[in-house]
Design an enzyme around this catalytic site. Sequence first.
Site, short mmCIF file in Angstrom:
data_model
loop_
_atom_site.label_atom_id
_atom_site.label_comp_id
_atom_site.label_asym_id
_atom_site.label_seq_id
_atom_site.Cartn_x
_atom_site.Cartn_y
_atom_site.Cartn_z
N ASN A 269 72.04 33.68 19.95
CA ASN A 269 73.39 33.33 19.49
C ASN A 269 73.64 31.90 19.97
O ASN A 269 73.48 31.62 21.15
CB ASN A 269 74.41 34.29 20.12
CG ASN A 269 75.84 33.85 19.90
OD1 ASN A 269 76.13 33.01 19.05
ND2 ASN A 269 76.76 34.42 20.67
N GLY A 270 74.00 31.01 19.05
CA GLY A 270 74.26 29.63 19.44
C GLY A 270 73.58 28.68 18.48
O GLY A 270 73.16 29.07 17.39
N ARG B 58 82.92 40.70 15.18
CA ARG B 58 82.74 39.28 15.49
C ARG B 58 82.47 38.45 14.24
O ARG B 58 82.55 37.22 14.28
CB ARG B 58 81.56 39.09 16.45
CG ARG B 58 81.79 39.69 17.81
CD ARG B 58 80.50 39.77 18.57
NE ARG B 58 79.99 38.48 18.94
CZ ARG B 58 80.28 37.82 20.06
NH1 ARG B 58 81.11 38.36 20.92
NH2 ARG B 58 79.75 36.65 20.32
N HIS C 185 110.06 15.34 1.29
CA HIS C 185 109.19 14.18 1.49
C HIS C 185 107.85 14.35 0.79
O HIS C 185 106.90 13.65 1.11
CB HIS C 185 109.01 13.91 2.99
CG HIS C 185 110.29 13.64 3.68
ND1 HIS C 185 111.02 12.49 3.47
CD2 HIS C 185 111.03 14.40 4.53
CE1 HIS C 185 112.12 12.53 4.20
NE2 HIS C 185 112.16 13.69 4.83
N GLU D 15 101.35 29.96 11.17
CA GLU D 15 100.55 31.16 11.44
C GLU D 15 100.59 32.10 10.22
O GLU D 15 99.57 32.70 9.85
CB GLU D 15 101.07 31.84 12.72
CG GLU D 15 100.44 33.16 13.07
CD GLU D 15 98.93 33.10 13.27
OE1 GLU D 15 98.34 32.01 13.30
OE2 GLU D 15 98.32 34.18 13.34
N TRP E 16 75.47 35.27 12.01
CA TRP E 16 76.47 34.52 11.24
C TRP E 16 75.81 33.19 10.94
O TRP E 16 75.54 32.40 11.85
CB TRP E 16 77.73 34.35 12.11
CG TRP E 16 78.91 33.78 11.40
CD1 TRP E 16 79.76 34.43 10.56
CD2 TRP E 16 79.39 32.43 11.50
NE1 TRP E 16 80.73 33.57 10.13
CE2 TRP E 16 80.53 32.34 10.69
CE3 TRP E 16 78.96 31.31 12.17
CZ2 TRP E 16 81.26 31.17 10.54
CZ3 TRP E 16 79.69 30.13 12.02
CH2 TRP E 16 80.82 30.07 11.21
N GLU F 27 93.40 33.50 5.33
CA GLU F 27 92.23 34.14 5.91
C GLU F 27 91.85 35.43 5.22
O GLU F 27 90.68 35.68 4.97
CB GLU F 27 92.53 34.53 7.37
CG GLU F 27 92.37 33.48 8.38
CD GLU F 27 92.65 34.06 9.75
OE1 GLU F 27 91.73 34.14 10.54
OE2 GLU F 27 93.81 34.44 10.02
N CYS G 186 77.40 35.32 15.80
CA CYS G 186 76.25 36.17 16.07
C CYS G 186 76.51 37.10 17.25
O CYS G 186 77.20 36.75 18.19
CB CYS G 186 75.04 35.33 16.42
SG CYS G 186 74.59 34.20 15.12
N LYS H 282 97.31 33.33 8.14
CA LYS H 282 96.98 34.74 7.93
C LYS H 282 96.74 35.02 6.44
O LYS H 282 95.78 35.69 6.07
CB LYS H 282 98.12 35.67 8.39
CG LYS H 282 98.28 35.94 9.85
CD LYS H 282 97.21 36.72 10.51
CE LYS H 282 96.13 35.80 11.00
NZ LYS H 282 96.21 35.36 12.37
N LYS I 124 84.87 36.44 14.54
CA LYS I 124 85.93 36.74 15.51
C LYS I 124 85.85 35.84 16.73
O LYS I 124 86.85 35.40 17.25
CB LYS I 124 85.79 38.21 15.93
CG LYS I 124 86.88 38.68 16.87
CD LYS I 124 88.19 38.82 16.15
CE LYS I 124 89.35 39.14 17.06
NZ LYS I 124 90.63 38.84 16.40
C1 F6R Z 1 92.80 33.52 13.08
C2 F6R Z 1 91.98 33.54 14.25
C3 F6R Z 1 91.34 32.25 14.66
C4 F6R Z 1 91.29 32.15 16.18
C5 F6R Z 1 90.50 30.91 16.60
C6 F6R Z 1 90.47 30.75 18.11
O1 F6R Z 1 93.33 34.78 12.79
O2 F6R Z 1 91.79 34.54 14.88
O3 F6R Z 1 91.99 31.16 14.12
O4 F6R Z 1 92.58 32.10 16.68
O5 F6R Z 1 89.19 31.02 16.14
O6 F6R Z 1 89.91 31.85 18.72
P1 F6R Z 1 90.23 32.25 20.20
O7 F6R Z 1 91.66 32.62 20.29
O8 F6R Z 1 89.32 33.39 20.51
O9 F6R Z 1 89.93 31.04 21.04
#
Ligand code: F6R
Length: 607
Positions: A99-100, A27, A504, A481, A74, A488, A2, A485, A602
């Site tokens: 927000n929360g 976000r 395994h 990673e 959100w 996501e 949010c 990606k 985000k």
């Molecule tokens: C993936 C991504 C998330 C963040 C995670 C932690 O692309 O961006 O997995 O890495 O939500 O967020 P931060 O780094 O802001 O603590």
Amino acid sequence: MCGIVGAIAARPVTAILLEGLRRLEYRGYDSAGLAVFDGEEIQRLRRTGKVQMLVDAELQAPLSGSLGIAHTRWATHGKPTENNAHPHMSGEQLAIVHNGIIENFEPLKEELVAEGYHFSSETDTEVIAHLIDRAIHSGADLQQAFLSTVSQLEGAFALGVMHKAFPDQILASRKGSPLVVGVGLGENFIASDQMALLQVTDRFIYLEEGDFVQLEKDKITIWDKNQQLVERPIKVFEHNLSVADKGEFRHFMMKEIYEQPEVVKATLQGRITEDRLLEQAFGNGASELFDQVRQVQIIACGTSYHAGLVAKYWLEDIAGMPCAVEVASEFRYRKTVIADNTLFLTISQSGETADTLAALRAVKDQVLASLTICNVPGSSLVRESDLSLMTNAGPEIGVASTKAFTTQLVALLLLTIALGRRNGLSEQQEAEIIGHLHQLPALLLASVRLDKNVELLAQDFAEKNHALFLGRGALYPVAMEGALKLKEISYIHAEAYPAGELKHGPLALVDKEMPVVTVAPNNALLDKLKANLQEVKARGGELFVFAGIDRIQSEEGLKVEQMPDVPEILAPIVYTIPLQLLSYHAAVLKGTDVDQPRNLAKSVTVE
Ligand code: F6R
């Protein structure tokens, strides 16, 4: 997650609020709304979907006034519907954005329903609106009503409230969720982060946990969590306005991938000489603290956790420093044993991730010192940690982290040198690593230039439903990673394995429908990795391998993309780039929302 914007001014604020929401889109959200006081009534407009739909609706039915609050939601409690979108109101009098998560909303709701309050949403937020209303009806003014309400709330919140009978103020508070005050001339603002307000001010007050603010046009009054009046410093946010602009790129994610050769220069700038690390970069007192560190505990989530996993290889191998890495959501809820002289290291792009922050708060008193590697100055993690090292990547708008990750790795390498110095890393070895870091921007540029080739490879992915990612050593977290990606943004199911684990179990999955992506730089493990690739090939698997020049040859069922030759220590950073490009192009081919993938946010400010 949010986003909140609020404004009180002498001029109309609707456009400021809508622009603020647009800037908070990154976000992650699924509905949006705003409420503006027009001098007589609070007018409210809400829409599910994109902020643009709210903007279009406002064009049809304009809202005008110089006091307003706005929100991107959100969904947590209740589906993403218009009724659940914020602002929420109690009667026609009061509007609120939140927000929360309010953890005790159910008993509070039951109490209010029993007293005759009608709820028009499924949210936890609406409880707050009615609680304030109830207090006002019992004779409190807005400020008293707000404070008594906040004292009943359990959980995390950033709040903004406006009331028709108190049209000269917005009240706001934060506990566990981020909120900044934007300071203007004869106008003031609140927002979840500075990005939302850069079009109107570059002066900000970063609220502390539990702060309560009364925002008037010409005045900002702040009380701390003990309800004592406090002065908080106004900080000027230095920024480059082009950051919120995609420029020539179709998506922010691509812009941010391409920015990496430049932003790593910013991570390194002022922190290294030709051959030495400048340890002062970690802040006052860091050197004395580092002298006492005997192990490192890394805590992070998602992509930042993967950065931590890479760092474990570096810290143990190069700095001889025992290192444990754990995801914050697990660490915070288990009984942990913290060894003496532990450096507690959090890694976070946003600095506001609820689980990471909670983990820090849980052990802060038990550790030697806390350090955060973070991209957002003034964020909660930066303020609450003893030391911080900013990654200086500039705002990252694409939800999928790219430049934030590679700059975290660079910062972690600097930490490795700092701790290594105390553990036998010679000046000559340090000079060698620093020399490699000076080459990094050029190596990243060479990798980004593989874009067109990787785009061709991605064509073999877009139609697939699953993929495996393999790596060994410090390249295993890079494979993780890469898999994250791809999941996501293209919604293709992907999993990463250390290549030695294949036989395994996961080898059973391999057939021609399962592309296997491998990061295979030239290092001591390359021959072992080649043997693993043969295991895949022998089972009809289709391999996509990123490898150093002339190290592995393409053949039937094995496509090799040649990477620039890189010093071994830099391989995790440089080999991340083609995996980012691969996911990006697969997502574009699939037609998904690259910058704002479904269901993701985000800045994950709720647990
Ligand atoms: C993936 C991504 C998330 C963040 C995670 C932690 O692309 O961006 O997995 O890495 O939500 O967020 P931060 O780094 O802001 O603590």
